[in-house]
Design an enzyme around this catalytic site. Structure first.
Site, PDB file in Angstrom:
ATOM      1  N   GLU A 244       7.220  -2.901  -0.702  1.00 12.40           N
ATOM      2  CA  GLU A 244       7.298  -4.314  -0.290  1.00 12.40           C
ATOM      3  C   GLU A 244       5.857  -4.807  -0.204  1.00 12.40           C
ATOM      4  OE1 GLU A 244      10.311  -5.490  -0.144  1.00 12.40           O
ATOM      5  OE2 GLU A 244      11.254  -3.536  -0.272  1.00 12.40           O
ATOM      6  N   CYS A 278       3.161 -12.390   3.886  1.00 17.46           N
ATOM      7  CA  CYS A 278       3.394 -12.132   2.464  1.00 17.46           C
ATOM      8  C   CYS A 278       4.134 -13.307   1.837  1.00 17.46           C
ATOM      9  CB  CYS A 278       4.197 -10.850   2.308  1.00 17.46           C
ATOM     10  SG  CYS A 278       5.694 -10.857   3.318  1.00 17.46           S
TER      11      CYS A 278
HETATM   12  P1  NAD Z   1      -2.641  -2.245   3.487  1.00 17.86           P
HETATM   13  O1  NAD Z   1      -2.085  -1.904   2.158  1.00 17.86           O
HETATM   14  O2  NAD Z   1      -4.107  -2.259   3.655  1.00 17.86           O
HETATM   15  O3  NAD Z   1      -2.078  -1.243   4.610  1.00 17.86           O
HETATM   16  C1  NAD Z   1      -0.707  -1.093   4.848  1.00 17.86           C
HETATM   17  C2  NAD Z   1      -0.460   0.281   5.456  1.00 17.86           C
HETATM   18  O4  NAD Z   1      -0.785   1.281   4.497  1.00 17.86           O
HETATM   19  C3  NAD Z   1      -1.295   0.592   6.693  1.00 17.86           C
HETATM   20  O5  NAD Z   1      -0.486   1.243   7.622  1.00 17.86           O
HETATM   21  C4  NAD Z   1      -2.376   1.527   6.145  1.00 17.86           C
HETATM   22  O6  NAD Z   1      -2.897   2.409   7.101  1.00 17.86           O
HETATM   23  C5  NAD Z   1      -1.594   2.286   5.101  1.00 17.86           C
HETATM   24  N1  NAD Z   1      -2.418   2.915   4.051  1.00 17.86           N
HETATM   25  C6  NAD Z   1      -3.660   2.577   3.634  1.00 17.86           C
HETATM   26  N2  NAD Z   1      -4.053   3.408   2.633  1.00 17.86           N
HETATM   27  C7  NAD Z   1      -3.036   4.282   2.424  1.00 17.86           C
HETATM   28  C8  NAD Z   1      -2.837   5.362   1.514  1.00 17.86           C
HETATM   29  N3  NAD Z   1      -3.769   5.727   0.631  1.00 17.86           N
HETATM   30  N4  NAD Z   1      -1.667   6.029   1.572  1.00 17.86           N
HETATM   31  C9  NAD Z   1      -0.705   5.668   2.450  1.00 17.86           C
HETATM   32  N5  NAD Z   1      -0.845   4.662   3.338  1.00 17.86           N
HETATM   33  C10 NAD Z   1      -1.997   3.968   3.320  1.00 17.86           C
HETATM   34  O7  NAD Z   1      -1.999  -3.652   3.867  1.00 17.86           O
HETATM   35  P2  NAD Z   1      -2.312  -4.542   5.162  1.00 17.86           P
HETATM   36  O8  NAD Z   1      -3.641  -5.193   4.992  1.00 17.86           O
HETATM   37  O9  NAD Z   1      -2.018  -3.773   6.395  1.00 17.86           O
HETATM   38  O10 NAD Z   1      -1.164  -5.649   5.060  1.00 17.86           O
HETATM   39  C11 NAD Z   1      -1.292  -6.849   4.373  1.00 17.86           C
HETATM   40  C12 NAD Z   1      -0.580  -6.786   3.041  1.00 17.86           C
HETATM   41  O11 NAD Z   1       0.797  -6.463   3.250  1.00 17.86           O
HETATM   42  C13 NAD Z   1      -0.582  -8.119   2.325  1.00 17.86           C
HETATM   43  O12 NAD Z   1      -0.816  -7.912   0.958  1.00 17.86           O
HETATM   44  C14 NAD Z   1       0.830  -8.634   2.547  1.00 17.86           C
HETATM   45  O13 NAD Z   1       1.269  -9.553   1.581  1.00 17.86           O
HETATM   46  C15 NAD Z   1       1.617  -7.363   2.508  1.00 17.86           C
HETATM   47  N6  NAD Z   1       2.913  -7.523   3.170  1.00 17.86           N
HETATM   48  C16 NAD Z   1       4.040  -7.482   2.406  1.00 17.86           C
HETATM   49  C17 NAD Z   1       5.283  -7.709   2.997  1.00 17.86           C
HETATM   50  C18 NAD Z   1       6.560  -7.689   2.199  1.00 17.86           C
HETATM   51  O14 NAD Z   1       7.622  -7.663   2.813  1.00 17.86           O
HETATM   52  N7  NAD Z   1       6.535  -7.733   0.881  1.00 17.86           N
HETATM   53  C19 NAD Z   1       5.346  -7.949   4.355  1.00 17.86           C
HETATM   54  C20 NAD Z   1       4.173  -7.972   5.102  1.00 17.86           C
HETATM   55  C21 NAD Z   1       2.963  -7.753   4.501  1.00 17.86           C
END
Ligand code: NAD
Length: 519
Positions: A244, A278
């Site tokens: 997502e 998002c």
């Molecule tokens: P991010 O990708 O930086 O981090 C998300 C999660 O992934 C965190 O818990 C982080 O610790 C973890 N993570 C980071 N590197 C990783 C790796 N190598 N392996 C596994 N996990 C890892 O995203 P963010 O900045 O926390 O969130 C914002 C983003 O999320 C935006 O792009 C937003 O659009 C998206 N988002 C999408 C939805 C949806 O439903 N489609 C909902 C909310 C947010």
């Protein structure tokens, strides 16, 4: 918001948590090591048989107890979300707590019926029964972002209801709400290790991806989502995943729209949660003939909004999560200005509210697709409005994006809006409403297309997605043997041909009609 500090003596890394409202350190949380993640998955696997063996009605009681705790301790949850994210109190209540509690109520009401075994009516093999059973997948990993730290607990609840054990890795940016989640789930009396929270950063998430999980639900950025997809592909065992990811919600305003309603929605959809969604309205395409009127309405409404670090319910726009996000917003706005965009209101940090991280609600015009603000995820309180010639140009520009999560289209001619909505490349398209509303409708699946990801969560179909299907075929015992079993021969071949012709080719029209009706 958080920074990572390393404590050298104990070789233990910690998350130091900074409140976006004040810029002050408010907590320190230990980061789980890869060994601890592996141990958590092993504990979950041990807890699995007993949890799976419980009837769904019993598992539902635990989820309802969790829901009740979120209701009882609502104010404490809201305070914690506010400290961790800098949201307004209303944003925390609406999109995080309200959404969660409502969805858990709905899922619990329908879980037992949804996962009950089903008999499939068979159109041809009338001598058999076909039964579907929904079985848990095993240990499910859930990795969540910072922008809605409790809303994505809906995924956790669905996975648990389906009989899985769950390991949650919340964002390192919101560790306090991660800790509180663990506390509330434990207080609901869930059996040990059925649900575990592992706190940490990307290294912790990567360790969970690499571990012996049976499914992963990841919500976060496209960059991390793609990295995780590659990692999963390299594992020995196939691991199903739902990704997502980000969005760039286009809002299309046609000349026959209710402009008042559309303008109010653009302001809310673009600026709620400080635009850090998002599904935020990230770009508006408005038909030329009504563009000036619509833009004036938007600007006048934005100018009335109250941005403040106060905790009162009357605050409209909260903080930005961390300085890096402020820099991205600034970069997008500056890039747009350098390429000819005009700022009608906002356009800079709100320095009155320093040392917190605040960006003024902003409206841009004279924007186009050479600008980052129209093509990359800005994730801030910025509404760029672009004039378009006609509906064709609006659809072309809406689809000119790597993202495909949500969109909206505004017209008082619903049939016209529907026809155009079906041409927009997005998981959810709202007509005369914001695309973000989709997450509030827990009956509906939530998913993206293109770089916004795949697989879906939410909804009762989402509940089934946390199961593997077992298909049972039961022979009714009406025939001594099947006519197509060995030995093959001219007689059985003729019988097969006769049946084929009767049903599909030159046989009785009446029989074929009855058969097709059955299909
Ligand atoms: P991010 O990708 O930086 O981090 C998300 C999660 O992934 C965190 O818990 C982080 O610790 C973890 N993570 C980071 N590197 C990783 C790796 N190598 N392996 C596994 N996990 C890892 O995203 P963010 O900045 O926390 O969130 C914002 C983003 O999320 C935006 O792009 C937003 O659009 C998206 N988002 C999408 C939805 C949806 O439903 N489609 C909902 C909310 C947010």
């Amino acid at each position: 918001m958080s920074t990572i500090v390393v404590e050298q003596q104990q070789q233990r890394r910690y998350i130091e948590n900074i409140c976006p409202i004040t810029g002050e350190v408010i907590g320190r949380v230990a980061i789980a090591t890869p060994q601890e993640v592996t141990a958590a998955v092993a504990k979950a696997r041990k807890a699995l048989p007993n949890w799976t063996a419980l009837p769904i009605s019993e598992r539902t009681k635990y989820i309802l107890a969790i829901r009740d705790l979120f209701v009882e301790r609502r104010d404490h949850v809201l305070d914690t979300i506010r400290k961790d994210t800098g949201k307004t109190r209303t944003d925390a209540l609406l999109a995080d707590v309200f959404t969660l509690v409502d969805a858990l109520t709905f899922f619990c009401k329908h879980a037992e019926k949804t996962l009950a075994p089903k008999e499939l009516p068979l159109h041809f093999f009338k001598t058999k029964k076909s039964l579907l059973y929904y079985e848990p997948l095993g240990v499910v990993g859930v990795i969540t972002p910072w922008n809605f730290p409790t809303a994505f607990l809906t995924d956790v609840a669905l996975a648990l209801l389906a009989g899985n054990c769950v390991i949650l890795k919340p964002s390192e940016v919101t560790p306090l709400i991660g800790e509180l989640t663990a506390e509330l789930f434990a207080a609901a009396g869930l059996p040990e290790s059925v649900f575990q929270v592992i706190l940490g950063d990307g290294t912790t998430g990567a360790a969970l991806v690499a571990s012996d999980i049976d499914k992963l639900v990841f919500t976060g950025s496209v960059r991390t989502g793609k990295m995780i997809y590659r990692e999963l592909a390299n594992k020995d065992k196939f691991t199903p995943v739902a990704l997502e990811l980000g969005g760039k919600d286009p809002m299309i305003v046609l000349e026959d729209a209710d402009l008042e309603r559309a303008a109010e929605a653009a302001v809310w959809g673009g600026l709620v949660n400080s635009g850090q969604m998002c599904s935020s309205v990230e770009r508006v395409y408005v038909i030329d003939s009504v563009a000036d009127k619509f833009t004036n309405l938007v600007v006048n409404k934005v100018k009335t909004l109250r941005q403040s670090s106060d905790d009162g319910p009357e605050v409209d726009i909260g903080a930005i999560i961390f300085p890096k996000q402020l820099e991205i917003i600034e970069e997008h706005v500056q890039d747009a200005i350098a390429k000819g965009a005009k700022v009608l209101t906002g356009g800079s940090r709100n320095t009155d509210l320093l040392p917190g991280y605040y960006y003024k609600p902003t409206v841009l015009v004279d924007v186009d697709h050479t600008m980052k603000v129209m093509t990359e995820e800005t994730f801030g309180p910025v509404i760029p409005i672009m004039k378009v010639r006609d509906e064709e140009e609006a659809i072309r520009l809406a689809n000119d994006s790597r993202y495909g999560l949500t969109a909206s289209i505004w017209s008082q001619n619903t049939e016209r809006a529907k026809r155009l909505a079906l041409r927009i490349e997005a998981g959810t398209v709202a007509i005369n409403d914001c695309g973000a509303t989709g997450f509030g409708l827990c009956e509906a699946p939530w998913f993206g297309v293109k770089d916004s990801g795949f697989g879906f969560v939410h909804s009762l179909e989402g509940l089934k997605n946390f199961c593997k299907i077992k298909h049972l075929i039961v022979d009714r015992g009406l025939l001594k043997r099947e006519f197509y079993w060995f030995p093959n021969g001219a007689k059985s071949y003729r019988l097969l041909l006769t049946m084929f012709d009767m049903l599909f080719a030159k046989g009785s029209k009446k029989l074929q009609a009855i058969f097709r009706k059955g299909v």
